[in-house]
Design a protein around this motif. Structure first.
Motif, mmCIF file in Angstrom:
data_model
loop_
_atom_site.group_PDB
_atom_site.id
_atom_site.type_symbol
_atom_site.label_atom_id
_atom_site.label_comp_id
_atom_site.label_asym_id
_atom_site.label_seq_id
_atom_site.Cartn_x
_atom_site.Cartn_y
_atom_site.Cartn_z
ATOM 1 N N GLY A 282 0.805 -1.167 -0.084
ATOM 2 C CA GLY A 282 -0.160 -0.122 -0.117
ATOM 3 C C GLY A 282 0.762 1.238 0.116
ATOM 4 N N PHE A 283 2.171 1.224 -0.474
ATOM 5 C CA PHE A 283 2.875 2.264 -0.510
ATOM 6 C C PHE A 283 3.527 2.643 -1.830
ATOM 7 N N THR A 284 3.836 3.874 -2.075
ATOM 8 C CA THR A 284 4.214 4.352 -3.620
ATOM 9 C C THR A 284 5.473 4.901 -3.411
ATOM 10 N N MET A 285 6.547 4.525 -4.300
ATOM 11 C CA MET A 285 8.047 5.227 -4.324
ATOM 12 C C MET A 285 7.732 6.320 -5.569
ATOM 13 N N LEU A 286 8.376 7.516 -5.108
ATOM 14 C CA LEU A 286 8.420 8.695 -6.028
ATOM 15 C C LEU A 286 9.891 8.911 -6.172
ATOM 16 N N ARG A 287 10.494 8.893 -7.549
ATOM 17 C CA ARG A 287 11.674 9.590 -7.571
ATOM 18 C C ARG A 287 11.841 10.444 -8.492
ATOM 19 N N GLY A 288 12.949 11.230 -8.280
ATOM 20 C CA GLY A 288 13.153 12.566 -9.360
ATOM 21 C C GLY A 288 13.995 13.396 -8.744
#
Length: 655
Positions: free
Chosen positions: A36-42
């Motif tokens: 139930g988690f999201t990884m954001l990369r940038g």
């Protein structure tokens, strides 16, 4: 934008109020992280006003190029793991400082948001590594010192790079004329520097063309090749330093934006807006040194004078990070001539009479701005032996214990290697403990510390979020008789046949004079005198040991309560440069004899395994009893205690 996966996130800044100057955040990739988690990369971009008092301390910032608004621009990478359901968010943000660009975050079962970002501007951009892009102060020059140790015998030339683990390119020399530079050799740190004639070395690549090779400002070549058991110290005038101290401001402004910002200057929403109430910073080793310097230099106050982090955990951090220095090498490790211990090393105010540097503490600036976090410091044996921790405990005169403020806890892990091991303190079935790193005398120390640190981080969260204080500090002290001079007799060291004496392994701390342009207390400025002049060697204290040779006075570890040998935070080099001295910050292990007959045959003064535990079942029973006692006392989480017991059951101890 470059596609649907790109997202710009912006903070609107009121023109009359100075705010954290993150101007753009771009999410380049968003992916499911599981549970139930999201990884954001940038990446994100920011700007700093060199006139702002919060930024003036950054070395060479005033010489950096300006935008049309008179600001200094930078950028950095980031990664965020957040729960998909805002209701699952705990309100805690853990910022994990990357170590030499290395950073790994994953979903947090407690619902904490996890964040990493680049801060070390001398690491080249590369996939999977957190990096920062900082400006160059063009036209500035200064001395650049670089040492080369352990070069393979006969190597024709070597790259001029600094740091460890992830080597980074050093500044280019102003001239390739070796008469304008210096090269020395040494056979040991205590030996004199022996000059190499200007005609016997070159800034050149000699791999395909014999000496003097092909001119190359990024390579060092020596006539006849390098000698493996010598160190080479190169000094030259470098140009165009990177403004590396911006890394502190980059972390400050990112976390301030994630905590307080709504949108960036381009109108896109903060991806964790409204979810962050209590930011906590953690850093291990080099990254822990970063945390100490971040606090010391005043970066825990953002440009709106708000606290950035409410909690901090500098882990196995014995020094400050030498980042805010012209031509800095933030990736060093307390080797000869490496800076990091020149400034304040203590949490309470202390007058450094020995070095003549006045009264200071790591918390002076955050005290003045009322922005200090609650601090849990976790530290281990290898930091005393290999990384010069002693002055942080007893000052530079080593005469008395330095008190801890009420908002600081210190937990010492006795007899452990740097960062602990992946073992549980005893070998598993079918597994052989590997020998020490060549060329260290003792096999690797197998004691794990991650379990207790995990429990202590949970206590830090409770302290920050609910004001529930963690356990009292646990560390060796002079007053308790558990911190003593560094020699075998004072330590109570048992005479174990074939094992070196511990005092030979201590990395003693020099008092360096690096010139008048260096701001010593702040570990900042320009180190104009290179190599540094050693004014004196500072005294040190180390922990006492019990009759087994294991350290006392720290946090109770299962492996020390139910030992299968002597565990050390030190080791001795057996070959090459520095033979007979410290083997870095690598701990060792000396197993007990299995039976009393074996013990007597060896002349080992330590009781055997059978005398202690009788058989395998007796060993496991003691591990079980100690592990659950640790859970009761708050030093272990139940799941970690269960794993430790299972490892004991699966081990070969007295099978």
């Amino acid at each position: 934008m470059r596609g649907a996966g790109w997202l710009a996130l912006t903070l609107i800044v009121l023109p009359t109020i100075a705010e954290a100057r993150v101007t753009r955040i771009v999410v380049e990739r968003s992916e499911a992280a599981g549970n139930g988690f999201t990884m954001l990369r940038g990446r994100y971009e920011g700007e700093l006003d060199p006139r702002d008092p919060h930024n003036r301390i950054i070395t060479d910032l005033s010489a950096a190029p300006r935008t049309a608004r008179g600001t200094v621009a930078y950028s950095a990478t980031f990664a965020i793991v957040r729960p998909n359901d805002p209701a699952r968010a705990s309100g805690v943000l853990f910022y994990d400082v990357p170590n030499r660009g290395n950073a790994r975050i994953e979903p947090d079962p407690a619902g904490h948001i996890r964040v990493v970002s680049g801060w070390q501007g001398d690491i080249a951009p590369q996939p999977g590594v957190q990096t920062a892009t900082v400006p160059i102060a063009a036209g500035l020059t200064g001395p650049v010192l670089q040492r080369f140790v352990g070069v393979a015998a006969g190597s024709a030339s070597v790259p001029i790079v600094g740091g460890i683990v992830r080597p980074v390119a050093r500044p280019l020399p102003v001239s390739l004329d070796t008469r304008a530079a210096r090269l020395w050799t040494q056979t040991a740190d205590s030996a004199p520097l022996v000059p190499v004639a200007a005609g016997d070395w070159a800034f050149a690549d000699c791999r395909t063309r014999p000496f003097p090779g092909t001119p190359d400002p990024r390579q060092l070549c020596v006539r006849g090749g390098f000698v493996a058991d010598r160190a080479y110290t190169l000094l030259y005038t470098g140009r165009d330093p990177q403004v590396l101290g911006i890394g502190f401001a980059a972390v400050r402004d990112l976390v301030a934006f994630l905590r307080h910002g709504s949108r960036d200057d381009h109108g896109t929403a903060n991806p964790v807006a409204g979810l962050v109430r209590w930011p906590i910073v953690t850093g291990t080793s080099q990254s822990g040194n970063f945390v100490k310097s971040f606090l010391h230099l005043g970066f825990n106050a953002d440009e709106s004078r708000r606290r950035v982090f409410d909690g901090a955990n500098p882990d196995i951090a014995a020094r400050q990070v030498p980042l805010n220095i012209r031509f800095a090498v933030p990736g060093g490790a307390a080797d000869l001539f490496e800076l990091g211990s020149e400034g304040a090393l203590w949490w309470s105010r202390y007058r450094d009479r020995t070095r003549g540097r006045g009264t200071s503490s790591l918390l002076d600036r955050c005290r003045a701005s009322n922005t200090c976090p609650k601090i849990v410091e976790t530290i281990g044996s290898a930091e005393i032996w290999g990384l010069r921790l002693s002055p942080g405990l007893v000052g530079t005169d080593a005469r008395r214990d330095l008190p801890l403020p009420a908002d600081v806890r210190r937990y010492y892990f006795g007899s452990v290697t740097h960062g602990g091991s992946q073992h549980g303190g005893f070998p598993l079935t079918g597994e052989v403990i590997p020998p020490g790193y060549p060329p260290c005398a003792l096999p690797l120390n197998p004691v794990r510390t991650a379990d207790i640190r995990r429990a202590l981080l949970a206590r830090l969260v409770e302290w920050v979020r609910n004001d529930r204080a963690p356990p009292d500090s646990r560390y060796p002290t002079i007053a308790a008789g558990t911190l003593v001079p560094p020699d075998a007799a004072a330590m109570g060291w048992p005479a174990i046949p074939g094992v070196p004496l511990p005092q030979t392994a201590l990395n003693r701390m020099p008092d360096y004079d690096v010139g008048p342009q260096f701001r010593y207390v702040d570990e900042s400025g320009v180190a104009s005198r290179q190599p540094p002049r050693v004014r004196q060697i500072l005294p040190a204290r180390v922990p006492r040991v019990d009759s087994d040779g294991n350290e006392v006075g720290g946090v109770p570890l299962v492996a020390l309560a139910v030992p299968i040998g002597t565990y050390t935070g030190w080791n001795v080099r057996t070959a090459g440069y520095g033979r007979g001295g410290s083997c870095g910050f690598i701990g060792g292990f000396v197993p007990f004899a299995r039976t009393e007959a074996e013990r007597r045959q060896r002349g080992d003064p330590r009781p055997s395994l059978t005398a202690r535990y009788r058989d395998h079942a007796g060993f496991v029973a003691q591990v079980r009893a100690v592990a659950w006692r640790q859970v009761r006392d708050g030093w272990l989480l139940p799941e970690d205690a269960a794993r430790t017991i299972a490892e004991a059951e699966a081990s070969d101890v007295l099978r």
